[in-house]
Write a protein that holds these residues in place. Structure first.
Motif, PDB file in Angstrom:
ATOM      1  N   LEU A 119      58.298  47.211 -29.173  1.00 49.46           N
ATOM      2  CA  LEU A 119      57.755  47.820 -30.374  1.00 49.46           C
ATOM      3  C   LEU A 119      56.953  46.776 -31.147  1.00 49.46           C
ATOM      4  O   LEU A 119      57.504  45.808 -31.640  1.00 49.46           O
ATOM      5  N   THR A 120      55.621  46.991 -31.233  1.00 49.77           N
ATOM      6  CA  THR A 120      54.784  46.045 -31.964  1.00 49.77           C
ATOM      7  C   THR A 120      54.100  46.765 -33.105  1.00 49.77           C
ATOM      8  O   THR A 120      53.663  47.900 -32.940  1.00 49.77           O
ATOM      9  N   GLY A 121      53.984  46.126 -34.243  1.00 52.77           N
ATOM     10  CA  GLY A 121      53.318  46.730 -35.388  1.00 52.77           C
ATOM     11  C   GLY A 121      51.817  46.762 -35.193  1.00 52.77           C
ATOM     12  O   GLY A 121      51.290  46.232 -34.210  1.00 52.77           O
ATOM     13  N   THR A 127      50.572  65.843 -27.322  1.00 50.96           N
ATOM     14  CA  THR A 127      50.140  66.581 -28.510  1.00 50.96           C
ATOM     15  C   THR A 127      50.762  65.860 -29.694  1.00 50.96           C
ATOM     16  O   THR A 127      51.595  64.966 -29.519  1.00 50.96           O
ATOM     17  N   TRP A 128      50.342  66.276 -30.903  1.00 51.47           N
ATOM     18  CA  TRP A 128      50.937  65.644 -32.078  1.00 51.47           C
ATOM     19  C   TRP A 128      52.451  65.878 -32.092  1.00 51.47           C
ATOM     20  O   TRP A 128      53.227  65.013 -32.464  1.00 51.47           O
ATOM     21  N   GLY A 129      52.857  67.058 -31.634  1.00 46.47           N
ATOM     22  CA  GLY A 129      54.283  67.385 -31.609  1.00 46.47           C
ATOM     23  C   GLY A 129      55.052  66.504 -30.640  1.00 46.47           C
ATOM     24  O   GLY A 129      56.128  65.998 -30.968  1.00 46.47           O
ATOM     25  N   THR A 130      54.508  66.305 -29.419  1.00 48.95           N
ATOM     26  CA  THR A 130      55.241  65.474 -28.461  1.00 48.95           C
ATOM     27  C   THR A 130      55.320  64.037 -28.953  1.00 48.95           C
ATOM     28  O   THR A 130      56.323  63.360 -28.750  1.00 48.95           O
ATOM     29  N   MET A 131      54.262  63.566 -29.623  1.00 51.21           N
ATOM     30  CA  MET A 131      54.316  62.201 -30.170  1.00 51.21           C
ATOM     31  C   MET A 131      55.464  62.066 -31.164  1.00 51.21           C
ATOM     32  O   MET A 131      56.228  61.101 -31.139  1.00 51.21           O
ATOM     33  N   LEU A 132      55.584  63.085 -32.030  1.00 54.28           N
ATOM     34  CA  LEU A 132      56.672  63.044 -33.016  1.00 54.28           C
ATOM     35  C   LEU A 132      58.018  63.103 -32.315  1.00 54.28           C
ATOM     36  O   LEU A 132      58.978  62.445 -32.711  1.00 54.28           O
ATOM     37  N   TYR A 133      58.092  63.896 -31.234  1.00 51.88           N
ATOM     38  CA  TYR A 133      59.337  64.029 -30.487  1.00 51.88           C
ATOM     39  C   TYR A 133      59.762  62.680 -29.906  1.00 51.88           C
ATOM     40  O   TYR A 133      60.914  62.260 -30.036  1.00 51.88           O
ATOM     41  N   PHE A 134      58.784  61.989 -29.312  1.00 50.23           N
ATOM     42  CA  PHE A 134      59.130  60.693 -28.727  1.00 50.23           C
ATOM     43  C   PHE A 134      59.447  59.662 -29.800  1.00 50.23           C
ATOM     44  O   PHE A 134      60.321  58.814 -29.635  1.00 50.23           O
ATOM     45  N   ALA A 135      58.744  59.763 -30.920  1.00 52.23           N
ATOM     46  CA  ALA A 135      59.025  58.839 -32.022  1.00 52.23           C
ATOM     47  C   ALA A 135      60.452  59.044 -32.521  1.00 52.23           C
ATOM     48  O   ALA A 135      61.193  58.097 -32.769  1.00 52.23           O
ATOM     49  N   GLN A 136      60.826  60.312 -32.620  1.00 55.02           N
ATOM     50  CA  GLN A 136      62.182  60.636 -33.063  1.00 55.02           C
ATOM     51  C   GLN A 136      63.201  60.113 -32.062  1.00 55.02           C
ATOM     52  O   GLN A 136      64.206  59.502 -32.428  1.00 55.02           O
ATOM     53  N   ASN A 137      62.920  60.340 -30.758  1.00 54.94           N
ATOM     54  CA  ASN A 137      63.838  59.873 -29.719  1.00 54.94           C
ATOM     55  C   ASN A 137      63.930  58.361 -29.687  1.00 54.94           C
ATOM     56  O   ASN A 137      64.980  57.810 -29.365  1.00 54.94           O
ATOM     57  N   GLY A 138      62.826  57.720 -29.994  1.00 50.37           N
ATOM     58  CA  GLY A 138      62.825  56.256 -29.959  1.00 50.37           C
ATOM     59  C   GLY A 138      63.369  55.640 -31.233  1.00 50.37           C
ATOM     60  O   GLY A 138      63.180  54.451 -31.463  1.00 50.37           O
ATOM     61  N   LEU A 139      63.984  56.461 -32.071  1.00 51.76           N
ATOM     62  CA  LEU A 139      64.606  55.973 -33.305  1.00 51.76           C
ATOM     63  C   LEU A 139      63.612  55.224 -34.185  1.00 51.76           C
ATOM     64  O   LEU A 139      63.960  54.250 -34.846  1.00 51.76           O
ATOM     65  N   SER A 140      62.353  55.691 -34.184  1.00 51.62           N
ATOM     66  CA  SER A 140      61.334  54.960 -34.940  1.00 51.62           C
ATOM     67  C   SER A 140      61.661  54.945 -36.423  1.00 51.62           C
ATOM     68  O   SER A 140      61.402  53.973 -37.117  1.00 51.62           O
ATOM     69  N   LEU A 141      62.268  56.034 -36.899  1.00 53.95           N
ATOM     70  CA  LEU A 141      62.559  56.112 -38.331  1.00 53.95           C
ATOM     71  C   LEU A 141      63.567  55.025 -38.709  1.00 53.95           C
ATOM     72  O   LEU A 141      63.397  54.282 -39.671  1.00 53.95           O
ATOM     73  N   ARG A 142      64.623  54.922 -37.895  1.00 61.19           N
ATOM     74  CA  ARG A 142      65.663  53.962 -38.241  1.00 61.19           C
ATOM     75  C   ARG A 142      65.171  52.529 -38.073  1.00 61.19           C
ATOM     76  O   ARG A 142      65.563  51.636 -38.802  1.00 61.19           O
ATOM     77  N   LEU A 143      64.247  52.349 -37.099  1.00 65.27           N
ATOM     78  CA  LEU A 143      63.715  51.004 -36.884  1.00 65.27           C
ATOM     79  C   LEU A 143      62.594  50.672 -37.861  1.00 65.27           C
ATOM     80  O   LEU A 143      62.041  49.577 -37.836  1.00 65.27           O
ATOM     81  N   GLY A 144      62.227  51.640 -38.685  1.00 69.41           N
ATOM     82  CA  GLY A 144      61.150  51.395 -39.641  1.00 69.41           C
ATOM     83  C   GLY A 144      59.781  51.310 -38.999  1.00 69.41           C
ATOM     84  O   GLY A 144      58.868  50.728 -39.561  1.00 69.41           O
TER      85      GLY A 144
END
Ligand SMILES: Nc1ncnc2c1ncn2[C@@H]1O[C@H](COP(=O)(O)OP(=O)(O)OP(=O)(O)O)[C@@H](O)[C@H]1O
Ligand SMILES: [Mg+2]
Lengths: 336, 281
Positions: A81-83, A259-276
């Motif tokens: 994960l790189t910023g 799609t925008w939805g699948t991107m959000l799905y993978f972001a959610q699965n990758g715990l992006s929210l918790r990782l900031g």
């Protein structure tokens, strides 16, 4: 269809001054004509419409050109994960995939779904709404029944059922499923409007004049429905893109495409929210919000042509009703 | 030449009210004849069935019983004879704002019936005919390029008349052609209709609820009351000697100088004769 009707009106309008022997002021009419035609076909260019069109235009442009210039969105790199920055405009995912590249492909995917659903909705709703109402009789009854059945079938559960039934879904299948569950509403709106137009005197006059029925439908009725059709299509596109995002987020969307939805799905699965990792979920979320807002703005502008009352009831518009500031002051003084 | 005859025509409308359905007799055994060169006025209050008669003549509705004869033969509803009939009988609608399509130019409204009537016409001939039609209803040629919303009510109604004249009809049905217009321009439109009627030798069915204009512009007057014709005769006769009480009511409300003069003369005579006795009584 739009172009043919335009062609005929232009033909008849243009031919008249040519044949005239005593057309006194052809230049004056020639100057006036394009203005009136534009006013009927396109909504007036307001701030709302301008903002909506430019945002939507930019996003469409990104969806069209983006995938051609970015690299492969699925390439895995072992940089984690790189910023943003570090050679990647929007950073990378957990597996080192380029988020900007993914965003470009996702924009294209979502737009495809929007366009396909918009087109199918346009076809189905104008067929079942317009033709049924125009033909009348048992055809109308049958079409109405079908429309009403489709209307009361709860959309999202059906979509979930169909989606979970088919294991490998292409983007086209998702679009078709969304379209089938969304045309009924606009078919009903169109039917109501067609019924009211159908019994107007100018349609009766065309019948009395001996016009063919399909010509009455295409030339006399349809042009008056264009703003309504446009607004229904824009609404269907919004619905489709949001619906697809919702489905994909639940993991029921198209597999193997972005799609925008699948991107959000993978972001959610990758715990992006918790990782900031905001660069992962913010861009697709933002694009969904922006695109939806832009289309809504366009739709408001179209609604204002369908129902001019909406426009004349805002205060800004009332102020524009012809009184200058001095006149208003004078009026205020007189009334006091 | 087309002679149109309605013979005992009845039109029932079904009104569905939940499960019950009632019948409404909009037109009740109406008979009359329309022939070229004559104007027949159809007078009656709102809801008396005037427009329904117009719709029956325009084939927008079918009679429930009775028949409509065209030159002595039953009305054709399909085929070549029906197409010929539709050209021979035209209509001017009541509402000039609803009878023109807001999307199309005036030129389009006039060019279509011309094209349908003369399929072989070239574009130029059609355009010439459109200008000619505009001229006949006293409108400038440059109106052809305008949209209906740029016209006044009177101008729109002139366009509607021009459209009705485009297929060169023999019979014209005018359903309250001036009731939606400003009083000041009504006479102009009616005079135009009368002039065209004379020029083209049209048979006109002039539907109105105004007895005064009916008398001025027509040869015959028919009074319709709740779907049936209660009075039918030469215009002056109907106005001056109304038989049915509804016609009397209408005639009283309408300005008819002779009758009013006659009535004024009688009371004054009576007053003069009995002048000496009045103070006692
Ligand atoms: N399509 C229809 N279905 C049911 N009833 C109808 C229909 N059209 C007309 N009627 C009824 O038939 C009657 C006669 O209507 P019509 O329109 O002929 O009246 P009119 O004399 O033209 O009135 P106006 O002067 O207001 O135009 C009315 O009672 C009306 O309610
Ligand atoms: Mg009427």
């Amino acid at each position: 269809m739009e172009t043919t009707t335009q062609g005929t009106t232009q033909g008849s309008a243009q031919s008249s001054p040519q044949g005239s022997t005593e057309a006194a002021a052809p230049s004056a009419t020639a100057e006036r004509r394009p203005v009136t035609r534009k006013r009927r076909l396109f909504p007036p260019m307001t701030l709302k419409l301008g903002v909506g069109l430019s945002i939507a235009g930019l996003i469409v442009l990104f969806g069209l050109i983006g995938p051609l210039v970015v690299g492969d969105p699925s390439t895995v790199r072992d940089i984690g994960l790189t910023g943003p920055g570090h050679g990647f405009l929007l950073g990378t995912t957990q597996t080192g995939q380029d988020i900007f590249a993914q965003l470009a492909y996702a924009t294209r995917g979502s737009l495809i779904i929007g366009v396909v659903v918009g087109a199918i909705t346009l076809l189905l709703s104008s067929f079942f709404g317009l033709v049924g109402a125009f033909v009348g009789g048992w055809v109308d009854e049958a079409f109405s029944l079908l429309t009403n059945i489709m209307l009361v079938i709860p959309g999202l559960p059906l979509v979930i059922v169909i989606s979970s039934y088919v294991p490998n879904k292409s983007i086209w299948l998702v679009a078709a499923v969304l379209a089938i569950t969304s045309w009924a509403g606009s078919a009903r709106v169109l039917r109501g409007f067609t019924l009211s137009v159908r019994s107007r005197d100018y349609v009766l006059a065309a019948r009395i004049g001996g016009e063919k029925r399909w010509r009455i439908l295409l030339v006399e009725i349809l042009p008056n429905l264009i703003p309504l059709l446009a607004s229904q299509v824009v609404f269907a596109v919004i619905f489709a893109i949001l619906g697809e995002a919702g489905l994909s987020f639940l993991g029921l969307g198209a597999s193997g495409s972005f799609t925008w939805g699948t991107m959000l799905y993978f972001a959610q699965n990758g715990l992006s929210l918790r990782l900031g990792a905001w660069w992962w979920f913010a861009p697709p979320g933002l694009l969904i919000a922006l695109f939806g807002a832009a289309l809504s703005l366009i739709n408001f502008s179209i609604d204002e042509i369908i129902n001019p009352k909406l426009r004349s009831q805002t205060r800004a518009e009332r102020n524009r009703w012809g009184m200058s500031r001095e006149q208003r002051q004078a009026a205020a003084e007189v009334t006091v | 030449m087309t002679v149109l005859e309605m013979r005992d025509v009845v039109k029932d409308y079904r009104l569905r009210n939940g499960l019950r359905s009632t019948r409404l007799r909009a037109v009740d055994e109406v008979s009359f004849t329309l022939e070229p060169g004559r104007t027949v006025a159809l007078v009656g209050q709102s809801g008396s069935g005037k427009s329904t008669i117009a719709k029956l003549l325009m084939q927008l509705e079918r009679p429930s019983s009775g028949e409509i004869l065209v030159d002595g033969e039953p009305m054709p509803y399909r085929g070549a004879r029906a197409a010929a009939y539709r050209k021979a009988v035209q209509m001017v609608f009541q509402d000039p704002f609803g009878s023109l399509n807001p999307y199309h130019t005036i030129g389009h409204h006039l060019a279509r019936p011309v094209r349908l009537h003369h399929p072989a016409f070239s574009r130029r001939q059609v355009a010439e005919r459109v200008l000619d039609l505009l001229r006949r209803v006293r409108l400038d040629p440059d109106f052809a390029d305008r949209k209906p919303h740029e016209l006044s009510g009177g101008q729109r109604q002139r366009v509607a008349i021009a459209r009705a004249l485009a297929p060169e009809p023999a019979i014209l049905v005018a359903d309250e052609p001036v009731s939606m217009l400003d009083v000041s321009i009504r006479l102009g439109v009616l005079n135009l209709l009368a002039t065209l009627q004379r020029e083209e030798n049209l048979g006109v069915l002039y539907i109105t609820h105004d007895l005064a204009t009916a008398r001025h512009f027509s040869d015959e007057i028919m009074v319709l009351y709740q779907g049936s014709v209660v009075e039918h005769g030469p215009a002056d006769e109907v106005i001056l000697n109304p038989q049915h009480e509804y016609t009397q009511l209408l005639a009283d409300a309408a300005p008819a100088p002779e009758r009013r003069l006659a009535r004024h003369r009688q009371p004054t005579l009576a007053a003069r004769e009995g002048g000496g006795q009045q103070p006692l009584g």
